[in-house]
Design a protein around this motif. Structure first.
Motif, PDB file in Angstrom:
ATOM      1  N   SER A   4     -12.053   7.175  -7.060  1.00  0.00           N
ATOM      2  CA  SER A   4     -12.304   5.896  -8.035  1.00  0.00           C
ATOM      3  C   SER A   4     -12.455   4.586  -7.502  1.00  0.00           C
ATOM      4  CB  SER A   4     -11.168   5.822  -9.176  1.00  0.00           C
ATOM      5  OG  SER A   4      -9.710   5.758  -8.634  1.00  0.00           O
ATOM      6  N   ASP A  31     -14.551   5.014 -14.417  1.00  0.00           N
ATOM      7  CA  ASP A  31     -13.459   4.179 -14.960  1.00  0.00           C
ATOM      8  C   ASP A  31     -12.196   5.264 -15.052  1.00  0.00           C
ATOM      9  OD1 ASP A  31     -15.115   2.186 -15.870  1.00  0.00           O
ATOM     10  OD2 ASP A  31     -14.908   2.738 -18.201  1.00  0.00           O
ATOM     11  N   ASN A  69      -7.820   5.778 -16.043  1.00  0.00           N
ATOM     12  CA  ASN A  69      -6.888   4.942 -17.189  1.00  0.00           C
ATOM     13  C   ASN A  69      -5.564   4.568 -16.305  1.00  0.00           C
ATOM     14  OD1 ASN A  69      -5.178   7.342 -16.499  1.00  0.00           O
ATOM     15  ND2 ASN A  69      -6.023   8.467 -18.243  1.00  0.00           N
ATOM     16  N   THR A 125     -18.225  11.478 -17.123  1.00  0.00           N
ATOM     17  CA  THR A 125     -17.440  10.291 -16.856  1.00  0.00           C
ATOM     18  C   THR A 125     -18.387   8.986 -17.350  1.00  0.00           C
ATOM     19  OG1 THR A 125     -18.602   9.873 -14.680  1.00  0.00           O
ATOM     20  CG2 THR A 125     -16.438  11.456 -14.782  1.00  0.00           C
ATOM     21  N   THR A 126     -17.851   8.018 -17.126  1.00  0.00           N
ATOM     22  CA  THR A 126     -18.598   6.802 -17.588  1.00  0.00           C
ATOM     23  C   THR A 126     -19.684   6.220 -16.551  1.00  0.00           C
ATOM     24  OG1 THR A 126     -16.891   5.434 -16.200  1.00  0.00           O
ATOM     25  CG2 THR A 126     -16.257   5.763 -18.621  1.00  0.00           C
ATOM     26  N   LYS A 127     -19.877   7.189 -15.465  1.00  0.00           N
ATOM     27  CA  LYS A 127     -20.933   6.765 -14.482  1.00  0.00           C
ATOM     28  C   LYS A 127     -21.802   8.037 -14.790  1.00  0.00           C
ATOM     29  CE  LYS A 127     -21.660   6.340  -9.499  1.00  0.00           C
ATOM     30  NZ  LYS A 127     -22.249   4.716  -9.479  1.00  0.00           N
TER      31      LYS A 127
END
Length: 462
Positions: free
Chosen positions: A399, A406, A408, A422-424
């Motif tokens: 990460s 992203d 957590n 994921t956010t990508k």
């Protein structure tokens, strides 16, 4: 035959197995498997499938076992699972497929896990290989990590025609199946390697000794090496500790390191030079399956072993079968007990552990009763080694080296539960890298969902 009771499974004698590394359970023979399969009601609306994270057609494969057609049973399982011999051994079936079994309402549920193991073992022994993909589509997908999530995702994508390469940080494939689970529960050559070979037989390439985030990055895989999507199934290998006094002493280990030395690096085998601390009196802190594995390993290395856990037996997160086996073998359970300090000698070596008695109060947010200290109940346990088995979290290397990915507050990758996105864009994730330490079968379920998500993404972007 009493249809309300399971056909029992033969096991090694407890005293004998506590002194060897051979598999505890012998599993079903064909006659036993056929007899157990006849207890299945072949439900049309099969609840057991709902309880399976990879949605195996359970009545379908059991029907084939009933008819003695084991090859066809293996084909049925193979359409949903890349690791049936593993799952048949280590899945918590009692809380998943078998927990939903209708037969279990008025008696004992069908031994679905033991039947799956029998079919998978029979297929291996008879050299039955998985069905090959019909055609290749020429599109490349990278998978990071060769544990249960990565192997499942890779296998499913290969069946769909993708060219898949797995990148594994260690020198052997298998992830937690290889480094985490002991030989006496999951034989490495006979079972794990055979299932990895089946995934490779689908055309999957596995490259070992490749640390993503160091040797190369996710962005480089996508921008420079032609991979159109990446699945991150890198697991959770970063151990947690309590933060109590004395925890940095010599003789304190994480269960992760202890089991990796023994399982991946074969410290138990006389023909390997891997060092491991063979304590005379070992305390394992924790109550999950990993704690049971560490305790039973220390026992086989010659120690008197105590498991210290702050709740009662009812709240132990480990499988009932694993707790039962540990007790049979001679592991001592100190329940409703919590460590407060690790005691050391003048050379900073462990000499004991100070604990306090606990009692259960009101339920916490998870529904489990919260343990509370009993004032004035401190006592000491003599020990020369302490193994901390308190869970693990993902290593932040991937990460930290991947812009737009992203995580957590627990350093777990944020991913959609339904498809692993994921956010990508183009990057998917699943298993312990997303959830933190969990079970093999849940990681497999996440790998399967991500394979569907990647296929949908690449089909739409064609």
């Amino acid at each position: 035959m009493d249809v309300l009771k399971k056909i029992p499974v033969r096991e090694q004698d407890a005293k004998e197995r506590a002194a060897n590394w051979q598999e505890v359970s012998f599993g079903y023979g064909k006659e036993e498997a056929v007899e157990e399969s006849q207890r299945c009601l072949s439900c049309k609306n099969a609840k057991c499938i709902e309880g399976c994270p990879v949605s195996i057609d359970i009545p379908g494969f059991i029907t084939q076992v009933k008819e003695g057609n084991i090859k066809e049973a293996a084909k049925v399982i193979g359409r949903s699972s890349s690791l049936p011999a593993v799952c048949g051994r280590v899945c918590p079936q009692e809380s998943q497929c078998e927990g939903k079994c209708i037969r279990g309402l008025k008696g004992e549920s069908v031994s679905i896990g033991k039947l799956e193991r029998f079919v998978a073992d029979w297929a291996r022994e008879n050299n039955i290989k998985p069905e090959q993909p019909t055609e290749k589509n020429g599109r490349k997908v990278a998978v990071v990590g060769s544990g249960p999530a990565g192997l499942t995702c890779a296998g499913d994508l290969a069946r769909k025609g993708y060219d898949v390469t797995i990148f594994e940080a260690l020198h052997e494939a298998g992830g937690v199946l290889t480094y985490g689970i002991p030989e006496f529960r999951l034989p490495k050559k006979k079972v794990v390697q055979a299932e990895i070979d089946n995934v490779k037989a689908l055309g999957v390439i596995i490259e070992t000794n490749v640390v993503i985030g160091k040797a190369t990055t996710i962005d480089e895989l996508m921008n420079e090496e032609g991979f159109e999507a990446v699945f991150i199934g890198s697991g959770a290998g970063l151990p947690k500790f309590m933060g109590i006094p004395g925890e940095n002493a010599n003789g304190v280990f994480s269960a992760n390191e202890y089991l990796t030395r023994n399982n991946l690096m074969k410290a138990y085998a006389k023909d390997y030079d891997t060092p491991i601390f063979e304590g005379k009196k070992v305390v394992v802190v924790g109550g999950g399956n990993v704690a049971m594995d560490a305790a039973r390993t220390a026992l086989r290395l010659g120690a008197e072993v105590h498991i210290v856990y702050r709740r009662s037996e009812e709240e132990l997160p480990a499988r009932v079968e694993e707790v039962h086996h540990a007790k049979e073998e001679g592991v001592i359970f100190d329940l409703l007990t919590n460590p407060t300090e690790i005691l050391t000698d003048e050379n900073a070596w462990v000499k004991g552990i100070r604990c306090i008695r606990m009692e259960l109060g009101e339920p916490d947010a998870s529904g489990r009763r919260r343990p509370k200290e009993i004032v004035g109940s401190e006592f000491e346990i003599e020990a020369d080694a302490v193994i901390m088995s308190l869970g693990t979290s993902p290593n932040p290397l991937i990460s930290a080296s991947t812009e737009g990915l992203d995580v957590n507050k627990w350093q777990c990758i944020v991913a959609d539960e339904l498809n692993g996105a994921t956010t990508k864009t183009g990057v998917y994730a699943g298993g312990d890298a997303v959830t933190g330490a969990a079970t093999v079968i849940l990681a497999m379920g996440a790998g399967k969902a991500a394979a569907e998500g990647i296929d949908e993404f690449l089909t739409e972007s064609n």
